[in-house]
Scaffold this active site. Structure first.
Site, short mmCIF file in Angstrom:
data_model
loop_
_atom_site.label_atom_id
_atom_site.label_comp_id
_atom_site.label_asym_id
_atom_site.label_seq_id
_atom_site.Cartn_x
_atom_site.Cartn_y
_atom_site.Cartn_z
N ASP A 205 36.41 100.71 98.26
CA ASP A 205 36.79 101.34 97.11
C ASP A 205 35.58 100.61 96.29
OD1 ASP A 205 37.16 102.17 94.70
OD2 ASP A 205 39.44 102.37 95.04
N TYR B 30 44.45 99.40 93.39
CA TYR B 30 44.76 100.27 92.46
C TYR B 30 46.17 100.91 92.46
CZ TYR B 30 44.07 104.69 89.87
OH TYR B 30 44.24 105.91 89.06
C1 LIG Z 1 40.82 105.79 89.23
C2 LIG Z 1 40.65 105.16 90.50
C3 LIG Z 1 40.96 105.57 91.57
C4 LIG Z 1 41.68 107.03 91.74
O1 LIG Z 1 40.75 108.01 91.39
P1 LIG Z 1 41.06 109.49 90.61
O2 LIG Z 1 39.77 109.83 90.60
O3 LIG Z 1 41.84 109.04 89.24
O4 LIG Z 1 41.94 110.00 91.63
C5 LIG Z 1 40.91 104.71 92.87
N1 LIG Z 1 40.45 103.54 92.81
C6 LIG Z 1 40.17 103.01 91.74
C7 LIG Z 1 39.49 101.48 91.97
C8 LIG Z 1 40.05 103.60 90.53
O5 LIG Z 1 39.79 103.02 89.34
#
Ligand SMILES: *Cc1c(COP(=O)(O)O)cnc(C)c1O
Length: 380
Positions: A170, A98
């Site tokens: 993540d 990301y």
């Molecule tokens: C959107 C996103 C983030 C970041 O999150 P925010 O809430 O925008 O700070 C991190 N990892 C992935 C895979 C995302 O889609």
């Protein structure tokens, strides 16, 4: 307790004061004390807030962990994980990460003496080749954005255990409905709760879930010491979102399959990236670690250039052209001009993000309307 019950009841109890079924929004910064230190478990809302705690308990429950932590954004949650590290430490991460995570790693934490390696994680031996005595953390994101590559969490976790490294995943794209990284061997699960957990495109929030009490203690310390917490109203909204996560995800997956198959059968579509296809290079891994394949799809219209892709996304009416994903409404994005515009074209294209690539976050509308919308946009 089964997952579909956990989303509604996991870690929850009715309000002790009046029996309110949903936890009240404790919109307060501080708590009265009868004598210095004489409080009911709450002193100051950066440290603890009952609405945030109710959410954190729900997060721990749905991810199969013991401790949940909520933050002001997904990136604030990642920032907290990176603060477990010290100058000289090294991190191995996926190469199609990301963009915001990549920016945080390379533009902020690299300046504090932490070294990052980015590698194609399909190959665990490529990850192993980068491990040295300074390596502390492996950062996995799967499925990846926008190419929908799948990384084998069990294989990476075996490597992490062998070298005594921490493994963080993540889980934003998959959600615990599809994939449970802690059960697959991860130490930390991270979410942008802005996406599927919140689910209604009305809040920005981040989350971490861990099993181990030592890691949890360190992260709670960082959460309080750095202070990137979320407010009670946002905590309430995400807790409310989680209660329908399983039904929303079921529909996201159903619609995702219908749309992916429609696009794959369309004569004007060249390529469709969706891990549910048997032809997807990581389909077997996806089948092993996920319960279904989700509603995130990328595709390339046949013979299309940059401008053609832009014209298609502009013509969409039910899909909204917007950043973000995971809400009830369908969104479309053009990575080359939006999320991935800051990455040089040659580097972008190496990982498949060509000028004509279009990314869809398939919502939970009637799939007939979504297909008709895509048809008129593609056929012009
Ligand atoms: C959107 C996103 C983030 C970041 O999150 P925010 O809430 O925008 O700070 C991190 N990892 C992935 C895979 C995302 O889609």
């Amino acid at each position: 307790m089964k997952f579909n019950t956990k989303t509604i009841h996991g870690g929850q109890e009715h309000d002790k004061a009046y029996g309110a079924v949903m936890p009240p929004i404790y919109q307060t910064s501080t708590y009265a004390q009868s004598t210095p230190g004489g409080h009911k478990g709450y002193e100051y809302s950066r440290t603890h807030n009952p609405t945030r705690n109710a959410l954190e308990n729900a997060l721990a429950s749905i991810e199969g962990g013991n401790y949940g932590l909520a933050f002001g954004s997904g990136l604030a949650a990642i920032d907290a994980v990176m603060k477990l590290l010290k100058p000289g430490d090294e991190v191995i991460s996926t190469n199609d990460l990301y963009g915001g995570s990549f920016r945080l790693f390379t533009k902020i934490f690299q300046n504090f003496g932490i070294k990052f390696h980015f590698v194609e994680m399909d190959s665990v031996s490529a990850v192993a080749a980068l491990v040295n005595e300074n390596t502390k953390l492996i950062w996995v994101e799967t499925p990846t954005n926008p190419m929908m590559n799948i990384i084998d969490i069990v294989a990476v976790s075996e490597l992490a255990k062998k070298y005594n490294l921490m493994l963080a995943v993540d889980n934003t794209f998959a959600t615990p409905y599809l994939q449970q990284p802690l059960a697959l061997g991860a130490d930390i699960v991270m979410h942008s709760a802005t996406k599927y957990l919140g689910g209604h495109s009305d809040v920005v929030m981040g989350a971490l879930v861990v099993k181990d009490s030592e890691i949890a203690d360190q992260l709670y310390f960082i959460q309080n010491a750095s202070g990137a917490v979320c407010g009670p109203m946002d905590s309430f909204l995400v807790l409310r979102g989680i209660k329908t996560l399983h039904v929303r995800m079921q529909r996201h997956c159903e619609n995702g399959r219908v749309i992916a198959e429609y696009l794959a059968s369309h004569p004007s579509v060249e390529k469709v990236y969706w891990p549910g296809f048997e032809s997807h290079p990581n389909h077997e891994v996806a089948k092993k670690q996920m319960t279904d394949f989700g509603g995130m799809i990328s595709f390339v219209p046949k013979g299309a250039k940059y401008e053609d892709a832009i014209r298609i996304v502009e013509r969409l009416k039910v899909f909204t052209l917007a950043e973000s994903l995971g809400g009830v409404e369908s969104l479309a994005g053009h990575p080359a001009s939006m999320t991935h515009a800051s990455i040089p074209k040659e580097i972008r294209e190496q990982s498949g993000v060509v000028d004509a690539l279009i990314r869809l976050s398939v919502g939970i509308e009637d799939s007939d309307d979504l297909i008709e919308d895509l048809r008129q946009a593609i056929e012009g």
